[in-house]
Design a protein around this motif. Structure first.
Motif, mmCIF file in Angstrom:
data_model
loop_
_atom_site.group_PDB
_atom_site.id
_atom_site.type_symbol
_atom_site.label_atom_id
_atom_site.label_comp_id
_atom_site.label_asym_id
_atom_site.label_seq_id
_atom_site.Cartn_x
_atom_site.Cartn_y
_atom_site.Cartn_z
ATOM 1 N N MET A 1 -10.505 3.322 32.978
ATOM 2 C CA MET A 1 -11.299 3.479 31.762
ATOM 3 C C MET A 1 -10.937 2.335 30.816
ATOM 4 S SD MET A 1 -11.783 6.715 29.139
ATOM 5 C CE MET A 1 -10.095 6.918 28.604
ATOM 6 N N GLU A 2 -11.968 1.835 30.106
ATOM 7 C CA GLU A 2 -11.778 0.744 29.145
ATOM 8 C C GLU A 2 -11.996 1.224 27.718
ATOM 9 O OE1 GLU A 2 -14.735 -2.202 30.065
ATOM 10 O OE2 GLU A 2 -14.199 -2.117 32.188
ATOM 11 N N GLU A 3 -11.219 0.732 26.823
ATOM 12 C CA GLU A 3 -11.471 0.723 25.378
ATOM 13 C C GLU A 3 -12.041 2.015 24.783
ATOM 14 O OE1 GLU A 3 -13.758 -2.771 24.325
ATOM 15 O OE2 GLU A 3 -13.354 -2.480 22.206
ATOM 16 N N PRO A 4 -11.353 3.168 24.949
ATOM 17 C CA PRO A 4 -11.844 4.397 24.318
ATOM 18 C C PRO A 4 -11.456 4.497 22.839
ATOM 19 C CG PRO A 4 -9.864 4.856 25.553
ATOM 20 C CD PRO A 4 -10.171 3.407 25.794
ATOM 21 N N VAL B 1 -11.718 -8.942 35.236
ATOM 22 C CA VAL B 1 -12.417 -9.912 34.398
ATOM 23 C C VAL B 1 -13.596 -9.243 33.689
ATOM 24 C CG1 VAL B 1 -13.718 -12.073 34.412
ATOM 25 C CG2 VAL B 1 -11.661 -11.841 35.820
ATOM 26 N N HIS B 2 -13.687 -9.489 32.388
ATOM 27 C CA HIS B 2 -14.725 -8.867 31.554
ATOM 28 C C HIS B 2 -15.973 -9.729 31.487
ATOM 29 C CE1 HIS B 2 -16.328 -8.301 27.228
ATOM 30 N NE2 HIS B 2 -16.905 -7.408 27.997
ATOM 31 N N SER B 3 -17.115 -9.121 31.740
ATOM 32 C CA SER B 3 -18.446 -9.725 31.567
ATOM 33 C C SER B 3 -18.850 -10.590 32.756
ATOM 34 C CB SER B 3 -18.504 -10.630 30.323
ATOM 35 O OG SER B 3 -18.770 -9.887 29.181
ATOM 36 N N VAL C 1 -4.891 -5.316 33.064
ATOM 37 C CA VAL C 1 -5.166 -6.248 31.970
ATOM 38 C C VAL C 1 -6.646 -6.619 32.014
ATOM 39 C CG1 VAL C 1 -4.456 -8.417 30.888
ATOM 40 C CG2 VAL C 1 -2.816 -7.111 32.250
ATOM 41 N N ARG C 2 -7.205 -6.918 30.843
ATOM 42 C CA ARG C 2 -8.628 -7.260 30.767
ATOM 43 C C ARG C 2 -8.794 -8.530 29.943
ATOM 44 N NH1 ARG C 2 -13.105 -5.668 33.033
ATOM 45 N NH2 ARG C 2 -15.002 -5.353 31.809
ATOM 46 N N SER C 3 -9.561 -9.475 30.438
ATOM 47 C CA SER C 3 -9.915 -10.702 29.701
ATOM 48 C C SER C 3 -11.133 -11.302 30.369
ATOM 49 C CB SER C 3 -8.840 -11.789 29.793
ATOM 50 O OG SER C 3 -7.555 -11.323 29.623
ATOM 51 N N PRO D 1 -6.360 -5.273 26.892
ATOM 52 C CA PRO D 1 -7.397 -5.181 25.877
ATOM 53 C C PRO D 1 -8.556 -6.119 26.195
ATOM 54 C CG PRO D 1 -5.707 -6.681 25.108
ATOM 55 C CD PRO D 1 -5.282 -6.204 26.472
ATOM 56 N N GLU D 2 -9.739 -5.713 25.712
ATOM 57 C CA GLU D 2 -10.934 -6.500 25.996
ATOM 58 C C GLU D 2 -11.393 -7.273 24.763
ATOM 59 O OE1 GLU D 2 -14.222 -4.730 28.319
ATOM 60 O OE2 GLU D 2 -15.453 -5.126 26.565
ATOM 61 N N THR D 3 -11.568 -6.552 23.648
ATOM 62 C CA THR D 3 -12.153 -7.199 22.472
ATOM 63 C C THR D 3 -11.110 -7.590 21.421
ATOM 64 O OG1 THR D 3 -12.585 -5.028 21.523
ATOM 65 C CG2 THR D 3 -14.388 -6.051 22.724
ATOM 66 N N PHE E 1 -19.444 1.034 40.614
ATOM 67 C CA PHE E 1 -20.389 1.304 39.520
ATOM 68 C C PHE E 1 -19.612 1.668 38.260
ATOM 69 C CE2 PHE E 1 -23.203 4.303 37.199
ATOM 70 C CZ PHE E 1 -24.438 3.648 37.236
ATOM 71 N N LYS E 2 -20.021 1.069 37.133
ATOM 72 C CA LYS E 2 -19.360 1.407 35.857
ATOM 73 C C LYS E 2 -20.386 1.880 34.833
ATOM 74 C CE LYS E 2 -17.646 -1.500 32.645
ATOM 75 N NZ LYS E 2 -16.875 -2.710 32.291
ATOM 76 N N LEU E 3 -20.092 3.020 34.232
ATOM 77 C CA LEU E 3 -20.959 3.555 33.179
ATOM 78 C C LEU E 3 -20.503 3.053 31.811
ATOM 79 C CD1 LEU E 3 -20.048 6.099 35.239
ATOM 80 C CD2 LEU E 3 -21.699 7.334 33.830
ATOM 81 N N HIS E 4 -21.454 2.586 31.013
ATOM 82 C CA HIS E 4 -21.274 2.511 29.561
ATOM 83 C C HIS E 4 -22.085 3.697 29.038
ATOM 84 C CE1 HIS E 4 -20.368 -1.810 30.372
ATOM 85 N NE2 HIS E 4 -19.567 -1.669 29.343
ATOM 86 N N THR E 5 -21.433 4.627 28.364
ATOM 87 C CA THR E 5 -22.125 5.857 27.962
ATOM 88 C C THR E 5 -22.700 5.730 26.548
ATOM 89 O OG1 THR E 5 -19.888 6.685 27.624
ATOM 90 C CG2 THR E 5 -21.052 7.473 29.574
HETATM 91 MG MG MG Z 1 -15.674 -3.081 28.326
#
Ligand code: MG
Length: 383
Positions: A231-234, A308-310, A279-281, A257-259, A168-172
């Protein structure tokens, strides 16, 4: 084989989500479902095989100035076409976004799979036919019964665990919501979820994206104590030095990095600099499945995870062609009010069906495996 035409079909549907002024998606209140426009890119060939992709950005670009890069070309020369389009981006960044490359590249992979008579993950070299998913929430809101409190996240995490999700991943909470961002509130939500799901259930966090170094560190150390996986992209990802600093200060794995723009090149720089632990892509971040697989192999060569993102059919096929590392398929964005399992009206079956054990099954049909409801699309067409 030659490409004979490139076209975009736009059509309407009733959307269950709305976007705030900062671009984050939220569940629409039940009485506020609204009409939205979706599009499908079609690349046609002289052999009667067509490739499709839903949600192309800047559709006018593809059917306008980019036509010359596609019409008359052999669609099986994906690598060459992708490089030509990428090189052309140098002086046309505003119109030739990576998301446009993504749409073209995935439609070409769809053609490639159909021509070969096999699903894309097998064309790439398959490793598996099903991938474990994690539940990925929408960002926090202020809607009672939604994702408005730490306890609401905890209740929803239990619901997702019971549905079969193995993680489970939270986007806060994010601006413009009142009180956001808040490191303390983010940690409170992470703690409430940990308490609810028990000590061994994998949890991840994707918080506000513009915290300072010290705020990011406080958050990282806070959720490290709670046993979070990553954790991603703080922080703003253009500031790579801050990520190097954060990775040196905390034991929590940082995924990125993601974005950040820059495709596989910028990921190579992050790995070299020590700016990420994982790594994130995703196809949409780097300009398609062709560059995503370059990122996958780059991470593999350094012994690093690529998470993998999304969601999406291209990302799912990429995961089907990875043995390890690469733990999960991101399924979402989820919200207590949104029925993610429902098939979108433009398809006859969902692209990422998940079983009760939390595995998403990859289509075995040739190409991307999209089962398109053309009757719906044609009867809801807009100019
Ligand atoms: Mg993200």
């Amino acid at each position: 084989m030659k490409v004979t035409d490139v076209k975009i079909t736009r059509f309407t549907y009733m959307s269950q989500s709305i976007r705030d002024t900062d671009g984050h998606g939220h569940a629409a209140p039940k009485d506020q479902a609204h009409e939205a426009v979706q599009n499908v890119l079609t690349i046609e060939t002289d052999e009667g095989i067509s490739g499709h992709y839903f949600g192309a950005a800047n559709p006018g670009t593809i059917t306008g100035e980019w036509r010359e890069y596609l019409v008359g070309k052999d669609p099986l020369y994906r690598e060459m076409i992708w490089h030509n389009l990428k090189n052309r981006q140098r002086s046309h960044k505003p119109t030739m976004a990576d998301r446009v490359l993504t749409a073209v590249d995935l439609a070409l992979w769809d053609i490639g799979g159909k021509a070969a008579g096999m699903p894309v993950h097998k064309l790439l070299g398959a490793a598996r036919d099903k991938v474990p998913a994690y539940a990925s929430t929408m960002v926090g809101d202020d809607v009672p019964g939604g994702l408005d409190t730490p306890e609401a996240y905890a209740r929803y995490a239990i619901q997702c665990k019971e549905r079969g999700y193995p993680a489970f991943k939270l986007h806060t909470w994010q601006p413009p919501l009142e009180g956001a961002p808040s490191v303390k509130r983010d940690i409170a939500a992470c703690a409430a979820v940990r308490e609810a799901v028990g000590p061994d259930y994998p949890l991840m966090l994707d918080p506000y994206h513009n915290y300072s170094r010290l705020e990011a560190l406080e958050l990282a150390n806070g959720i490290y104590e709670l046993g979070y996986l990553w954790m991603e992209e703080p922080m703003d990802e253009h500031n790579m030095s801050s990520y190097v600093w954060l990775c040196e200060q905390t034991k929590l794995p940082i995924c990125g990095p993601e974005t950040a723009e820059g495709k596989m090149y910028v990921r190579a720089e992050w790995i070299k600099a020590g700016a990420c632990d994982m790594v994130r892509s995703g196809c949409g971040d780097v300009g398609g499945l062709t560059p995503l697989m370059k990122c996958v192999h780059l991470a593999e060569a350094f012994g690093m995870h690529l998470e993998v993102h999304s969601p999406g059919v291209g990302n799912l096929h990429a995961l089907g062609a990875m043995v390890s590392p690469g733990l999960y398929y991101e399924r979402g964005l989820l919200h207590p009010f949104v029925d993610y399992d429902a098939t979108p009206p433009w398809l006859n079956e969902p692209v990422d069906p998940m079983d009760s054990e939390g595995f998403v099954h990859i289509s075995q049909n040739p190409g991307l495996g999209l089962n398109i409801n053309w009757d719906y699309i044609h009867s809801h067409k807009v100019d």
